[in-house]
Design a protein around this motif. Structure first.
Motif, mmCIF file in Angstrom:
data_model
loop_
_atom_site.group_PDB
_atom_site.id
_atom_site.type_symbol
_atom_site.label_atom_id
_atom_site.label_comp_id
_atom_site.label_asym_id
_atom_site.label_seq_id
_atom_site.Cartn_x
_atom_site.Cartn_y
_atom_site.Cartn_z
ATOM 1 N N ILE A 156 -8.153 10.135 -2.694
ATOM 2 C CA ILE A 156 -8.051 8.734 -2.243
ATOM 3 C C ILE A 156 -7.521 8.683 -0.809
ATOM 4 C CG2 ILE A 156 -6.783 6.563 -2.593
ATOM 5 C CD1 ILE A 156 -7.056 7.013 -5.590
ATOM 6 N N ARG A 157 -6.495 9.473 -0.539
ATOM 7 C CA ARG A 157 -5.916 9.476 0.817
ATOM 8 C C ARG A 157 -6.951 9.925 1.851
ATOM 9 N NH1 ARG A 157 0.314 11.449 0.950
ATOM 10 N NH2 ARG A 157 1.167 9.800 -0.352
ATOM 11 N N GLN A 158 -7.671 10.988 1.518
ATOM 12 C CA GLN A 158 -8.682 11.508 2.460
ATOM 13 C C GLN A 158 -9.767 10.480 2.736
ATOM 14 O OE1 GLN A 158 -10.234 15.039 0.669
ATOM 15 N NE2 GLN A 158 -8.445 16.277 1.243
ATOM 16 N N ARG A 159 -10.256 9.888 1.644
ATOM 17 C CA ARG A 159 -11.369 8.928 1.761
ATOM 18 C C ARG A 159 -10.928 7.698 2.585
ATOM 19 N NH1 ARG A 159 -15.828 8.485 2.712
ATOM 20 N NH2 ARG A 159 -17.178 6.869 1.878
ATOM 21 N N ALA A 160 -9.704 7.208 2.260
ATOM 22 C CA ALA A 160 -9.188 6.026 2.970
ATOM 23 C C ALA A 160 -8.968 6.340 4.448
ATOM 24 C CB ALA A 160 -7.885 5.556 2.327
ATOM 25 N N ARG A 179 -9.403 2.389 6.143
ATOM 26 C CA ARG A 179 -8.972 1.201 5.381
ATOM 27 C C ARG A 179 -8.697 1.603 3.925
ATOM 28 N NH1 ARG A 179 -12.983 0.416 1.903
ATOM 29 N NH2 ARG A 179 -15.159 0.716 2.550
ATOM 30 N N PRO A 180 -7.978 0.750 3.176
ATOM 31 C CA PRO A 180 -7.773 1.036 1.756
ATOM 32 C C PRO A 180 -9.108 0.989 1.005
ATOM 33 C CG PRO A 180 -6.324 -0.710 2.513
ATOM 34 C CD PRO A 180 -7.312 -0.479 3.594
ATOM 35 N N LEU A 181 -9.135 1.579 -0.185
ATOM 36 C CA LEU A 181 -10.392 1.638 -0.939
ATOM 37 C C LEU A 181 -10.589 0.412 -1.820
ATOM 38 C CD1 LEU A 181 -10.496 5.386 -2.040
ATOM 39 C CD2 LEU A 181 -11.181 4.322 0.115
ATOM 40 N N LEU A 182 -11.843 0.090 -2.043
ATOM 41 C CA LEU A 182 -12.192 -0.980 -2.980
ATOM 42 C C LEU A 182 -12.177 -0.396 -4.390
ATOM 43 C CD1 LEU A 182 -15.308 -2.285 -1.005
ATOM 44 C CD2 LEU A 182 -12.979 -3.215 -0.967
ATOM 45 N N ASP A 183 -12.041 -1.264 -5.375
ATOM 46 C CA ASP A 183 -12.007 -0.776 -6.764
ATOM 47 C C ASP A 183 -13.259 0.029 -7.108
ATOM 48 O OD1 ASP A 183 -9.528 -1.821 -7.064
ATOM 49 O OD2 ASP A 183 -10.150 -3.565 -8.256
ATOM 50 N N ALA A 184 -14.411 -0.412 -6.631
ATOM 51 C CA ALA A 184 -15.663 0.293 -6.938
ATOM 52 C C ALA A 184 -15.621 1.709 -6.365
ATOM 53 C CB ALA A 184 -16.854 -0.472 -6.364
ATOM 54 N N GLU A 185 -15.029 1.860 -5.187
ATOM 55 C CA GLU A 185 -14.941 3.185 -4.560
ATOM 56 C C GLU A 185 -13.994 4.095 -5.350
ATOM 57 O OE1 GLU A 185 -15.764 1.779 0.063
ATOM 58 O OE2 GLU A 185 -13.751 1.582 -0.771
ATOM 59 N N ILE A 186 -12.936 3.507 -5.894
ATOM 60 C CA ILE A 186 -11.996 4.290 -6.694
ATOM 61 C C ILE A 186 -12.677 4.773 -7.964
ATOM 62 C CG2 ILE A 186 -9.832 4.166 -8.011
ATOM 63 C CD1 ILE A 186 -8.945 2.123 -5.778
ATOM 64 N N ARG A 187 -13.412 3.871 -8.587
ATOM 65 C CA ARG A 187 -14.155 4.243 -9.820
ATOM 66 C C ARG A 187 -15.077 5.429 -9.550
ATOM 67 N NH1 ARG A 187 -14.564 -1.307 -11.246
ATOM 68 N NH2 ARG A 187 -13.311 -1.718 -13.086
ATOM 69 N N GLY A 229 -4.665 3.453 -0.599
ATOM 70 C CA GLY A 229 -5.187 3.877 0.695
ATOM 71 C C GLY A 229 -4.531 5.160 1.141
ATOM 72 N N ALA A 230 -4.465 5.344 2.458
ATOM 73 C CA ALA A 230 -3.943 6.596 3.010
ATOM 74 C C ALA A 230 -2.448 6.767 2.753
ATOM 75 C CB ALA A 230 -4.242 6.647 4.506
ATOM 76 N N LYS A 231 -1.753 5.679 2.377
ATOM 77 C CA LYS A 231 -0.305 5.761 2.168
ATOM 78 C C LYS A 231 0.046 5.764 0.683
ATOM 79 C CE LYS A 231 -0.623 2.530 5.287
ATOM 80 N NZ LYS A 231 -0.438 1.209 5.853
ATOM 81 N N THR A 232 -0.956 5.927 -0.173
ATOM 82 C CA THR A 232 -0.729 5.750 -1.599
ATOM 83 C C THR A 232 0.065 6.900 -2.212
ATOM 84 O OG1 THR A 232 -1.862 4.869 -3.507
ATOM 85 C CG2 THR A 232 -2.758 6.908 -2.606
ATOM 86 N N GLU A 257 0.813 -1.218 0.000
ATOM 87 C CA GLU A 257 0.000 0.000 0.000
ATOM 88 C C GLU A 257 0.853 1.278 0.000
ATOM 89 O OE1 GLU A 257 -2.865 0.092 3.267
ATOM 90 O OE2 GLU A 257 -3.198 2.226 2.948
ATOM 91 N N THR A 258 2.087 1.174 0.497
ATOM 92 C CA THR A 258 2.928 2.368 0.645
ATOM 93 C C THR A 258 3.399 2.900 -0.710
ATOM 94 O OG1 THR A 258 3.740 1.269 2.601
ATOM 95 C CG2 THR A 258 4.926 3.233 1.925
ATOM 96 N N GLY A 259 3.210 4.211 -0.926
ATOM 97 C CA GLY A 259 3.544 4.823 -2.208
ATOM 98 C C GLY A 259 4.947 4.502 -2.702
ATOM 99 N N LEU A 260 5.922 4.660 -1.808
ATOM 100 C CA LEU A 260 7.312 4.437 -2.198
ATOM 101 C C LEU A 260 7.556 3.000 -2.674
ATOM 102 C CD1 LEU A 260 9.765 6.394 -1.878
ATOM 103 C CD2 LEU A 260 10.400 5.012 0.095
#
Ligand code: HCA
Ligand code: CU
Length: 366
Positions: free
Chosen positions: A346-350, A355-363, A316-319, A284-287
């Motif tokens: 995405i970071r705010q929502r997560a 928790r990390p986002l589901l694909d449907a939430e990202i869409r 998620g919040a670390k993306t 999940e971590t961006g780096l």
């Protein structure tokens, strides 16, 4: 090295609350054999274990049968019974520390040495050719007595000496020193190591023992065993095959084996359990995602497909922006108007959801 000795059905079965049925024992032994493990300790040689004859017979019918071993106390009735079952290896066991010899058993050094000689003689008279001696509590033994015990075992004709770190106090360095000392002294004797995990070092110690010249190391599936358990089969199999290239075990079968044993013992496999955890290839971590997208080798010691798993990238919040861009492209979303704005959303929502986002939430966010 010669190989691994699986003790899931002997030491693993000693785990508090764990009891395998005969059908479970056969299924576990078969799965262990199919991975390519060289020796399986099927149980303790005693008439109290009513499953042993049927288990032994079932294992003989496997397409690929490892050496079948029985763990055995140095008592003539147990040795006779063990021999009657026709194991390939009889693993006799005696303690070496004064704590075990005098406090636990109320015996003397002389008793241990005499019992060793009589037991090995009896086992040989009964036609057993591969006799292993497990030296219990060897990590706390008086060094002079340990030397006497090993000399007596060699003189009696033991094939293999197995050092047990019964309470798990060794480290990779002290394990290495122990094995190297005896390897130098008896270069033609097979040495084995049985390590406990009281400080989380059992698997590391087993690898150290093999590196120091031991031919064998004991393991159990999921590290089952007394207290914190033993060296883990899945970790040794993975390291020896995927990194050290010393073995060609079928690592892709580790997941189903561990799942079967977890089910049979009612003990869940942690998400981050080495080799077989459900989340060991999830990132999940961006780096790290940036590195994985550039080349998976940057943050993976081996490809997930080797253990029948796959890489999962979570937003998620670390993306980070590369992960978002890559993931949206994979999802086939419409082009992003602003990548930084999308990352922030995405970071705010997560963070709000925890928790990390589901694909449907990202869409939906796109
Ligand atoms: C035990 C005995 C043992 C024996 C190992 C061996 C140990 O505590 O049940 O015979 O090699 O750890 O000492 O498992
Ligand atoms: Cu043990």
């Amino acid at each position: 090295m010669f190989g691994l000795i699986d003790s899931t059905l002997r030491e693993g079965a000693q785990t508090p609350g764990v009891m395998f049925s005969l059908a479970q024992k056969i299924a576990i032994a078969k799965a262990i054999a199919e991975i390519g493990i060289e020796e399986i300790e099927l149980g303790v040689a005693t008439r109290h274990d009513a499953d042993l004859p049927a288990l032994m017979a079932a294992c003989r019918n496997f397409a690929q049968t490892p050496r079948l071993a029985l763990w055995c106390r140095c008592r003539s009735e147990d040795i006779r019974y063990g021999a009657s079952l026709g194991p390939d290896v009889l693993s006799l066991s005696l303690p070496a520390s004064d704590l075990h010899i005098s406090k636990r058993l109320g015996k003397s050094h002389a008793w241990v040495l005499a019992t060793l000689r009589e037991s090995v003689r009896l086992a040989k008279d009964l036609g057993l050719t591969v006799i292993s001696l497990g030296i219990e509590d060897s990590s706390r033994a008086n060094p002079e007595f340990l030397a006497k015990l090993i000399a007596a075992a060699v003189a009696a004709g033991v094939t293999r000496i197995r050092f047990a770190d019964t309470v798990g106090i060794l480290t990779p360095n002290s394990t290495s020193a122990l094995i190297a000392t005896w390897q130098r002294q008896y270069p033609n004797l097979e040495l084995a190591f049985h390590g406990h995990n009281d400080f989380g070092l059992a698997s590391a110690n087993a690898i150290s023992a093999l590196d120091a010249g031991a031919q064998w190391a004991d393991v159990t599936v999921l590290g089952l065993g007394e207290r914190a358990g033993c060296a883990r089969l899945e970790e040794l199999v993975g390291m020896l095959t995927l990194i050290k290239n010393e073995k060609n075990y079928r690592v892709e079968r580790l997941g189903p084996l561990c799942a079967m044993v977890a089910e049979a013992t009612g003990r869940a496999v942690a998400a981050n359990h080495p080799l077989v955890g459900s989340a060991i290839f999830t990132c999940e971590t961006g780096l790290h995602v940036q590195g994985l997208l550039a080349d998976p080798v940057s943050y993976e010691p081996f490809p997930p497909e080797r253990v029948n798993s796959r890489r999962t990238i979570l937003l998620g919040a670390k993306t980070g922006s590369r992960a978002v861009a890559g993931h949206c492209a994979r999802l086939g979303t419409p082009p992003l108007t602003s990548l930084p704005a999308m990352v922030a959303k995405i970071r705010q929502r997560a963070a709000a959801l925890g928790r990390p986002l589901l694909d449907a939430e990202i869409r939906r966010l796109v």
